[in-house]
Design an enzyme around this catalytic site. Structure first.
Site, PDB file in Angstrom:
ATOM      1  N   GLU A 238      39.272 -62.593  47.634  1.00  0.00           N
ATOM      2  CA  GLU A 238      40.335 -63.066  46.749  1.00  0.00           C
ATOM      3  C   GLU A 238      41.644 -63.330  47.484  1.00  0.00           C
ATOM      4  OE1 GLU A 238      38.232 -60.699  45.949  1.00  0.00           O
ATOM      5  OE2 GLU A 238      37.206 -61.818  44.368  1.00  0.00           O
TER       6      GLU A 238
ATOM      7  N   HIS B 231      36.093 -55.664  33.794  1.00  0.00           N
ATOM      8  CA  HIS B 231      35.825 -57.028  33.345  1.00  0.00           C
ATOM      9  C   HIS B 231      36.566 -57.316  32.055  1.00  0.00           C
ATOM     10  CE1 HIS B 231      32.486 -56.148  36.080  1.00  0.00           C
ATOM     11  NE2 HIS B 231      32.431 -57.444  36.306  1.00  0.00           N
TER      12      HIS B 231
END
Lengths: 367, 389
Positions: free
Chosen positions: A101, A171
């Site tokens: 990322e 999530h």
């Protein structure tokens, strides 16, 4: 407390009945489809992820410098937001990155600084934190520190956020609060497909780096007739969805739909008329629309999934009390996630659901 | 009722005890098995090419691998019944890695891994019942139901981590603590082929080598990072060399004894003060990345089938044991049956045990309320949750 809860409706309060009933999980709402301006032309039935694909399709078609990359985007992406784009525009323009990322965002900032239209995807908003240094220290400060010599304005970073019913700790997060604290970037959250396409195109065309967070539970559940051509909606402008006179309800993303239901229940159960505002842009947020509404109604309820302390609602509440003080009939209320990690269990207790919001409205009216 | 001859043999086997004299002259008490070839990086020599395995050890490895396999199958079924929701990443196919490594480690050697952790959770001493209960979010789960699939813990097992790569610097830190306290222990820090491209992994390598930390880095390379084949994500797929200045070993991790000997070599390496070492366990997962991934859009069914048929760690170990006459076929069948019973009971418990108390929603954020605020309550919660207690 128990009798209040009993009067307010069906929320399971003891573990035994929780295990007896099969509760449905996640944010509880019914999506109300909207319609687009007729002047935008031909429409097609799209859900939210298809609206995102359409926006990216328009971008890649009209801007030869545009590229789209991220983890697994080439086959279509884990939420199918990039389906068909690699086949249509080639693997030089739509490509996968490795699992990094910080690398993805840093690389995207560089690409944008060099002048290319860059749309980077972070697979889940929960994974964006390794990139936070790049966002905070590079992207947001580039224009300012170079005295406008350079900027990464052609950067847009997209990420799915929010509760989905079973996402648990990693999530389901809503990180917009962290990003609201970075002058120099823009933060945008759509509530549905028509909004999603227009706001994403606006972000891509915006001359400043934009962070576009998509409420993942809406990807499939929100379906509308969306214009097939490109169009933009304004960044930095909130929208009043329902006009009302007694309480201003403020939310964004999925919570807007929960608040729609709250407004309906407030009218039918309490006789209270609510005005509903969708912020749409978190940073820079639309102060004018918010203050005008609260000065009119005198009462304000802000709701978001992110935890309470330091959440974006805190900024809104502080600003509202500062600008609307003499018009306020009651303190500004926030209904938010608990100050805990997003839970694996009892998600229904954690989220700012209708009954919690309605209880807050009762407090506001009765103050 | 007269006992059948296999039952008689079974009873005699059970009467056997320690390992010496035995009724049937066909079975050995130990055998020398060969390991599969290794590849070395910055090492003059590698692990042994042969290893002695006793029949007790053989039974234990077989049993542990069979338990993990059956437990993961049960987890997959529970997921399909929606008793487990959210994210569930199965370890089937990779059993030889956790069982083989655990054969050399003891419970004092800490282990930390990423989210494909159920197999490791079991070998680290968490019973199947507690693993499955954690998956179904019950109070009897090993993290009280608060963590779920990706967050399982036990003594000297630091999880269970959702953000891949983040556990690697943590592992280096744990190894540092061992060294600082002069414990003669190694820390096993696992990550996958996808996470191998995360920056913080290399930061951990640098610190571990700079400070000679007793850390065994293990890359569980199952050839796919979610749906991306390793060649498409990594400029170098020789993961055992990517520690660069850290010596490395490539291991065929579909064979439990090969894994065991590599781990023995690595543990000796670290404990003799030579610093960290990197093991690449080349393995394979039969299921998709998670339960939402069928696992066939990026690899062929033939590939998966061929791995199951030709290279399955349990089937091949079973064959090895029978050929070496270490364990009788009936015993293996009994182990299979006993494992099935254990997992079936665990599934029942996972489906019916009590859910956690609602107060678990807001406990364990801090260790205790701040000393200056004795009436401290977690903010953001309202009467709906408070009144549930």
């Amino acid at each position: 407390c128990r009798s209040l809860a009993a009067r307010l409706g069906p929320v399971c309060l003891d573990a035994a009945s929780f295990s007896r009933r099969r509760l449905s999980f996640g944010p509880q709402f019914v999506y109300t489809p909207e319609s687009a301006d007729k002047s935008l032309g031909e429409t097609s039935r799209m859900n939210l992820f298809q609206a995102v694909t359409s926006a990216l399709d328009n971008t890649l078609a009209n801007d030869p410098s545009a590229v789209v990359f991220g983890e697994d985007v080439a086959f279509g992406g884990v939420f199918r937001c990039t389906v068909g784009l690699k086949d249509k525009y080639g693997k030089d323009r739509v490509f996968n990155t490795p699992l990094s990322e910080q690398g993805i965002v840093g690389f995207a900032i560089g690409h944008a600084v060099a002048g290319a239209t860059t749309v980077a995807e972070i697979q889940f908003g929960d994974y964006i934190f390794p990139a936070f240094d790049q966002i905070a220290n590079e992207a947001s400060k580039y224009r300012y520190r170079s005295g406008n010599h350079f900027n990464c304005g052609s950067l847009t970073v997209r990420a799915p956020i929010g509760a989905v019913g079973h996402g648990a700790l990693y999530h389901s997060q809503s990180p917009e609060g962290f990003f609201a604290h970075l002058p120099g970037i823009k933060v945008v959250i759509p509530r549905g497909p028509i909004q999603a396409k227009g706001l994403l195109l606006a972000c891509i065309n915006d001359p400043d780096p934009c962070f576009y967070f998509e409420p993942k539970i809406l990807y499939r559940s929100a379906v509308e007739d969306v214009p097939v051509n490109g169009y933009v909606l304004p960044i930095g402008k909130a929208e009043v969805l329902i006009e009302g006179s007694d309480v201003t309800l403020i939310g964004y993303g999925t919570q807007v739909h929960v608040l729609r239901e709250v407004a309906r229940l407030a009218q039918s159960e309490l006789g209270v008329s609510c005005e509903l505002i969708d912020m749409r842009t978190i940073l820079p947020f639309d102060e004018e629309t918010v203050y005008a509404s609260v000065c009119k109604t005198g009462r304000c309820l802000i709701a978001h999934e992110a935890p309470l302390t330091g959440g974006f609602g805190a900024e809104l509440a502080a600003s509202v009390q500062e600008h609307c003080f003499l018009n306020l009939e009651a303190p500004v209320r926030r209904v938010a996630g608990h100050d805990t990690p997003f839970p694996h269990i009892f998600e229904n207790f954690y989220l700012p659901h209708q009954r919690r919001c309605l209880a807050a409205i009762k407090d506001l009216i009765g103050y | 009722m007269p006992l059948s001859s296999s039952a008689i043999r079974a009873n005699l086997l059970l009467l056997r005890g320690g390992g010496g004299l035995f009724v049937s002259s066909r079975l050995a008490s130990s055998a020398v098995l060969s390991t599969r070839p290794y590849k070395l990086h910055k090492l003059e020599s590698g692990p042994a090419s042969e290893a002695q395995v006793t029949s007790d050890e053989a039974r234990k490895y077989y049993r542990d691998m069979a338990t993990v396999r059956r437990m993961e199958t049960a987890a997959g079924n529970l997921y399909k019944e929606k008793a487990i929701r959210g994210f569930c990443h199965l370890y089937s196919g990779q059993e030889a890695c956790c069982v083989g490594m655990e054969a050399v480690l003891d419970r004092n050697d800490p282990v930390i891994t990423a989210y494909r952790a159920h197999g490791w959770t079991y070998t680290r001493g968490v019973p199947v019942k507690a693993v499955l209960s954690e998956l179904t979010g019950r109070a009897s789960g090993c993290a009280k139901g608060k963590g779920g699939s990706m967050h399982m813990y036990n003594h000297n097992f630091y999880g269970g981590n959702g953000i891949v790569g983040a556990q690697v610097p943590l592992g280096a830190g744990i190894a540092f603590a061992q060294k600082y306290r002069e414990d003669k222990r190694v820390c096993v820090t696992l990550y996958g082929d996808g996470a191998a491209n995360q920056g913080q992994v290399f930061e951990a390598f640098n610190m571990a080598k700079l400070w000679d930390l007793p850390c065994i880095f293990v890359c569980e390379n199952n050839k796919y990072g979610m749906g991306t084949a390793v060649e498409r994500a990594a400029a170098s797929t020789a993961y055992y060399t990517r520690g660069d200045y850290i010596p490395g070993l490539w291991v065929d991790a579909m064979d439990v004894i090969t894994v065991r000997e590599a781990t023995r070599f690595a543990k000796d390496w670290c404990l003799s003060g030579k610093g960290p070492i990197l093991l690449e366990m080349e393995t394979y997962r039969y299921h998709g990345h998670s339960m939402s991934d069928p696992g066939t859009s990026y690899r062929t069914r033939e590939e998966v089938q061929s791995m199951r048929q030709m290279r399955d760690p349990i089937a091949s170990f079973r064959q090895t044991l029978l050929t070496a006459e270490l364990v009788a076929e009936e015993e293996l069948k009994e182990i299979d049956q006993s494992v099935r019973k254990e997992v079936d009971e665990a599934v029942q418990a996972a489906k019916t045990n009590a859910v956690p108390d609602p107060k678990e929603l807001y406990t364990n954020v801090y260790s205790q309320p701040p000393s200056g605020q004795p009436n401290y309550r977690i903010r953001g919660i309202d009467q709906f949750t408070w009144s549930a207690n």
